[in-house]
Scaffold this motif. Structure first.
Motif, short mmCIF file in Angstrom:
data_model
loop_
_atom_site.label_atom_id
_atom_site.label_comp_id
_atom_site.label_asym_id
_atom_site.label_seq_id
_atom_site.Cartn_x
_atom_site.Cartn_y
_atom_site.Cartn_z
N VAL A 125 48.51 39.05 33.54
CA VAL A 125 48.84 39.17 34.96
C VAL A 125 47.83 40.10 35.63
CG1 VAL A 125 50.62 39.96 36.59
CG2 VAL A 125 51.29 38.75 34.49
N ALA A 126 47.34 39.71 36.78
CA ALA A 126 46.40 40.54 37.55
C ALA A 126 47.08 41.84 38.00
CB ALA A 126 45.90 39.77 38.77
N LYS A 183 51.30 42.96 39.27
CA LYS A 183 52.12 43.66 38.27
C LYS A 183 53.25 44.50 38.87
CE LYS A 183 48.43 44.40 34.91
NZ LYS A 183 47.62 45.45 34.27
N ILE A 184 53.14 44.88 40.12
CA ILE A 184 54.06 45.87 40.69
C ILE A 184 55.54 45.50 40.50
CG2 ILE A 184 54.77 47.02 42.83
CD1 ILE A 184 51.75 46.80 43.65
N PRO A 185 55.99 44.29 40.88
CA PRO A 185 57.41 43.98 40.68
C PRO A 185 57.79 43.90 39.20
CG PRO A 185 56.25 42.07 41.55
CD PRO A 185 55.29 43.22 41.59
N ALA A 229 50.92 50.56 41.90
CA ALA A 229 49.61 49.90 41.96
C ALA A 229 48.52 50.80 41.36
CB ALA A 229 49.27 49.52 43.39
N ALA A 230 48.65 52.10 41.57
CA ALA A 230 47.64 53.04 41.08
C ALA A 230 47.60 53.09 39.55
CB ALA A 230 47.90 54.43 41.64
N PRO A 251 48.88 46.77 30.62
CA PRO A 251 48.71 45.32 30.54
C PRO A 251 50.06 44.60 30.59
CG PRO A 251 47.35 46.40 28.91
CD PRO A 251 48.25 47.46 29.49
N VAL A 252 50.08 43.47 31.31
CA VAL A 252 51.27 42.64 31.45
C VAL A 252 50.85 41.19 31.18
CG1 VAL A 252 53.04 41.77 33.05
CG2 VAL A 252 52.34 44.18 33.14
N PHE A 253 51.67 40.48 30.40
CA PHE A 253 51.41 39.07 30.09
C PHE A 253 52.60 38.24 30.51
CE2 PHE A 253 48.78 41.47 27.23
CZ PHE A 253 47.59 40.75 27.20
N ALA A 254 52.33 37.15 31.21
CA ALA A 254 53.38 36.16 31.53
C ALA A 254 53.44 35.19 30.35
CB ALA A 254 53.02 35.42 32.81
N LEU A 255 54.66 34.90 29.89
CA LEU A 255 54.85 33.98 28.76
C LEU A 255 55.11 32.58 29.27
CD1 LEU A 255 57.10 36.16 26.44
CD2 LEU A 255 54.60 36.11 26.63
#
Length: 148
Positions: free
Chosen positions: A99-100, A104-106, A136-137, A143-147
């Motif tokens: 995820v960009a 990622k914020i939510p 955001a900072a 790192p976040v990954f969408a499955l």
């Protein structure tokens, strides 16, 4: 510390606790929705495992968040793009898309709502109640990954 290389390794009692909690999903025991993540090593090709919390958003989308930063499992998942979520004998294969930072914020906010009690110390003062700008900072360090 550069957010693109941020990594908080286990220290002291963390290593012992990690071994204990990594054993639970192998036995079919989920702690707060945890699963054993299995990803092939980017160099060895061997399966590497660690316990993760799988976040299911209100819309049904699922995510993996790396609260310790750019860990080995993150690097391996980036390289392979696929993995397995294990709980006892149940194995679910998945593909993942990173995820960009701007998206990622939510996800980070929801992750902190659910597991802040467990992983909050890795977020260095950022909480579920932090502003979007504060989240955001720090987003590049988590790192976040969408499955899929």
């Amino acid at each position: 510390m550069d957010a693109s290389t941020r990594y908080i390794g286990p220290k002291g009692l963390d290593s012992v606790m990690n071994r204990f909690f990594n054993t639970l999903p192998r036995l079919g025991i989920s702690v707060a929705g945890s699963r054993l993540l299995a990803v092939r090593g980017r160099k060895s090709g061997e399966w590497r495992t660690t316990m993760v919390n799988v976040l299911t958003a209100a819309d049904g989308a699922r995510y993996l968040v790396a609260p310790r930063g750019h860990t080995q499992w993150v690097r391996n998942l980036r390289a392979s793009g696929t993995g397995e979520l294990r709980l006892g004998r149940r194995v679910e294969t998945f593909s993942a898309t990173e995820v960009a930072d701007t998206d990622k914020i939510p996800v980070l906010r929801e992750y902190l709502k659910r597991w802040g009690w467990e992983v909050g110390r890795f977020f260095e003062g950022v909480t579920k109640d932090s502003t979007d700008d504060e989240l955001a900072a720090v987003a590049p360090g988590f790192p976040v990954f969408a499955l899929d």
